[in-house]
Design a protein around this motif. Structure first.
Motif, short mmCIF file in Angstrom:
data_model
loop_
_atom_site.label_atom_id
_atom_site.label_comp_id
_atom_site.label_asym_id
_atom_site.label_seq_id
_atom_site.Cartn_x
_atom_site.Cartn_y
_atom_site.Cartn_z
N SER A 1 155.44 44.36 46.53
CA SER A 1 154.77 46.34 46.47
C SER A 1 156.02 46.78 45.43
O SER A 1 156.92 46.62 45.44
CB SER A 1 154.57 46.66 47.39
OG SER A 1 153.76 46.39 48.42
N GLN B 1 152.42 47.07 52.55
CA GLN B 1 151.47 46.48 52.05
C GLN B 1 151.32 48.41 50.71
O GLN B 1 150.63 47.87 50.01
CB GLN B 1 149.98 47.42 52.71
CG GLN B 1 149.56 46.54 54.13
CD GLN B 1 149.50 45.07 53.77
OE1 GLN B 1 148.48 45.36 53.15
NE2 GLN B 1 149.47 44.02 54.84
N SER C 1 153.39 48.99 56.64
CA SER C 1 153.87 48.06 56.43
C SER C 1 153.18 46.88 58.25
O SER C 1 153.33 48.72 59.37
CB SER C 1 155.49 47.46 56.87
OG SER C 1 155.99 48.09 57.52
N TYR D 1 147.21 50.07 55.24
CA TYR D 1 147.01 49.77 53.99
C TYR D 1 147.23 50.24 52.59
O TYR D 1 147.90 49.85 51.62
CB TYR D 1 145.91 48.98 53.68
CG TYR D 1 145.57 47.85 54.80
CD1 TYR D 1 145.78 46.76 54.89
CD2 TYR D 1 144.12 48.10 56.15
CE1 TYR D 1 145.40 45.83 55.74
CE2 TYR D 1 144.29 47.15 56.87
CZ TYR D 1 144.64 45.87 57.26
OH TYR D 1 144.95 45.73 57.92
#
Length: 104
Positions: free
Chosen positions: A3, A44, A59, A85
């Motif tokens: 990310s 995420q 997460s 998400y």
């Protein structure tokens, strides 16, 4: 990288990798300003607050708020058992929205 997120005014880049380490980079010289190992290693999503002083991390089943640039954890919020998400702050920074695997 797993990310990435730039801070709104541009001096920082936050990144995570599969081992669960968050790194804060300077966009002036691309040096690492600091790092923190997160409890949940699958991140995420990352989102900076509009003012750039707070970083939200999604997460697994948790949202963690981090103070920037000290990288101190401000708050941990355990959420839905189906995972978180994506994240987005409202333009004024008062609200944090999260997307999750649920029917609402």
């Amino acid at each position: 990288m797993l990310s990435l997120a730039f801070s709104p005014s541009g001096p920082y880049l936050a990144s995570t990798r599969y081992e669960g380490r968050l790194r804060l980079w300077s966009t002036h010289n691309w040096g690492v300003l600091g790092a923190v190992l997160l409890e949940n290693n699958v991140v995420q999503s990352l989102a900076f607050a509009p003012q750039g002083g707070i970083l939200a991390i999604a997460s697994d089943h948790r949202v963690t708020l981090i103070d920037v640039p000290s990288l101190n954890i401000i708050q941990k919020m355990d959420l839905t058992p189906k995972g978180v998400y994506c994240l987005a702050f409202s333009p004024d920074g008062r609200y944090l929205a999260r997307g999750a695997a649920e029917k609402r």
